[in-house]
Design a protein around this motif. Structure first.
Motif, short mmCIF file in Angstrom:
data_model
loop_
_atom_site.label_atom_id
_atom_site.label_comp_id
_atom_site.label_asym_id
_atom_site.label_seq_id
_atom_site.Cartn_x
_atom_site.Cartn_y
_atom_site.Cartn_z
N ASP A 203 47.42 101.64 65.71
CA ASP A 203 47.98 102.07 67.00
C ASP A 203 49.48 101.81 67.06
N TYR A 204 49.91 100.68 66.50
CA TYR A 204 51.35 100.39 66.46
C TYR A 204 52.08 101.41 65.59
N MET A 205 51.49 101.76 64.46
CA MET A 205 52.11 102.75 63.57
C MET A 205 52.31 104.08 64.30
N LYS A 206 51.31 104.44 65.10
CA LYS A 206 51.40 105.68 65.87
C LYS A 206 52.44 105.56 66.98
N HIS B 289 55.86 105.85 65.63
CA HIS B 289 56.06 107.07 64.85
C HIS B 289 56.30 106.78 63.37
N ILE B 290 55.49 105.89 62.81
CA ILE B 290 55.62 105.53 61.40
C ILE B 290 54.71 106.45 60.58
N SER B 291 55.30 107.37 59.85
CA SER B 291 54.53 108.30 59.01
C SER B 291 54.57 107.91 57.54
N LYS B 292 55.46 106.95 57.21
CA LYS B 292 55.57 106.47 55.83
C LYS B 292 56.16 105.07 55.86
N LEU B 293 55.68 104.21 54.95
CA LEU B 293 56.24 102.87 54.81
C LEU B 293 56.95 102.78 53.46
N ASP B 294 58.25 102.56 53.51
CA ASP B 294 59.01 102.47 52.26
C ASP B 294 58.72 101.17 51.52
N VAL B 295 58.54 100.08 52.28
CA VAL B 295 58.22 98.79 51.67
C VAL B 295 57.15 98.09 52.49
N VAL B 296 56.17 97.54 51.81
CA VAL B 296 55.16 96.68 52.44
C VAL B 296 55.19 95.33 51.73
N ILE B 297 55.17 94.26 52.51
CA ILE B 297 55.11 92.91 51.94
C ILE B 297 53.92 92.18 52.53
N GLY B 298 53.02 91.74 51.67
CA GLY B 298 51.95 90.84 52.08
C GLY B 298 52.42 89.44 51.71
N THR B 299 52.80 88.64 52.69
CA THR B 299 53.50 87.38 52.37
C THR B 299 52.64 86.42 51.55
N ILE C 73 47.34 100.73 54.68
CA ILE C 73 47.57 101.38 53.39
C ILE C 73 46.64 102.59 53.22
N ASP C 74 45.42 102.50 53.73
CA ASP C 74 44.49 103.62 53.67
C ASP C 74 45.03 104.84 54.40
N GLN C 75 45.71 104.60 55.53
CA GLN C 75 46.09 105.68 56.44
C GLN C 75 47.52 106.17 56.30
N ILE C 76 48.40 105.32 55.78
CA ILE C 76 49.83 105.66 55.77
C ILE C 76 50.38 105.56 54.35
#
Length: 294
Positions: free
Chosen positions: A83-86, A89-99, A113-116
């Motif tokens: 819901d936050y991504m929507k 308006h996040i349609s792509k994530l350039d970087v993801v960090i799982g701390t 990751i499944d959706q975006i």
């Protein structure tokens, strides 16, 4: 030498005009440095400290629209994260960090990751035998992503104006909290230090490294636990603002009164998800603007 009346009048007029220019110049300079002018749209770095209850998640959007997501709350926040991504308006994530592998940090990452679409993902070199961790690895594999090792010494430009330095983990620790990826994000004059669950041992290593830890905004380590935010570390960071990502009436008693008192004594202005909901901090590189959900 006798000065004519007309010459005298002209000199006085010129001095008056010069004085007006000097005063105007001072006013303009003061306005630029006061931080009262709202940054123009399209020139702001936006950092959202998302309200995911007793967990953590930060979403960054650069002036050029590049995106970075750090953590994604617990397993029960998967839909909340989508819901936050929507919403943003996040349609792509350039970087993801799982701390680090704790469920309250990576629990919602699998569904994100499944959706975006994700360009790059960083995680520290630490394993966990939980179903949460296994689910995240499956999502990463299904998307054909290769995990890059999160460690001190990495740095990159998120865009041509926003720079990221990874300051931890330095070395290997038995406690997974101390394996937390810690990043400093800099835009213009201002910076953010995002600490995951890094505890005193990791803080000591960062201090010993000689890295520039100073930041205007600090994510308080480990949700305000006594294990983190040591006085020496806090003094070195010297933040003006601090954010505590914590849920209401959590069983851990976070944030601890000792940490709140320590922040207060250092003159740090504190924001909390449990009291104010999602916290949005924006900067144009010269000033900082903070908006809370409630």
């Amino acid at each position: 030498m006798k000065t004519s009346k007309s010459t005298y009048t002209m000199i006085v007029s010129m001095l008056a005009a010069l004085l007006m220019l000097v005063v105007a110049g001072c006013s303009i300079g003061e306005m630029a440095d006061s931080g009262t002018t709202e940054p123009a749209d399209g020139q702001k770095l936006k950092v959202y400290f998302l309200d995911v209850g007793q967990g953590a998640s930060q979403l960054l959007v650069t002036p050029s629209g590049k995106t970075m997501l750090i953590d994604a709350g617990n397993n029960d926040k998967e839909q909340t994260m989508l819901d936050y991504m929507k919403k943003y308006h996040i349609s792509k994530l350039d970087v993801v960090i799982g701390t680090h592998p704790d469920a309250d940090h990576i629990g919602g990452l699998d569904k994100v990751i499944d959706q975006i679409p994700v360009e790059t993902i960083y995680m520290p070199k630490v394993q966990s035998n939980t179903k949460t961790f296994e689910s995240l690895l499956n999502s990463i594999k299904n998307k054909g992503l290769k995990v890059k090792t999160a460690k001190a010494g990495l740095s990159w430009d998120l865009d041509d104006q926003v720079h990221v330095d990874m300051l931890a983990p330095k070395g290997t620790y038995e406690d997974t909290n101390n394996m937390s990826a810690v990043v400093k994000v800099t835009y213009g004059r201002h910076s953010f230090l995002l600490t995951g669950d890094a505890e005193a041992e990791s803080e000591k290593a960062m201090l010993a490294s000689g890295a520039d830890l100073q930041a205007d905004v600090m994510l308080v380590g480990h949700h305000g636990s006594n294990s983190s935010t040591t006085l020496n570390f806090l003094k070195q960071v010297n933040p003006k603002y601090a954010v505590i990502q914590v849920g209401k009436d959590n069983k851990y008693g976070h944030p601890k009164s000792a940490i709140l008192n320590r922040l207060q004594k250092q003159g740090v202005e504190v924001y909390r998800n449990d009291k104010q909901g999602t916290i949005e901090i924006t900067t144009d590189g010269k000033s900082i603007h903070i908006v809370t959900e409630r």
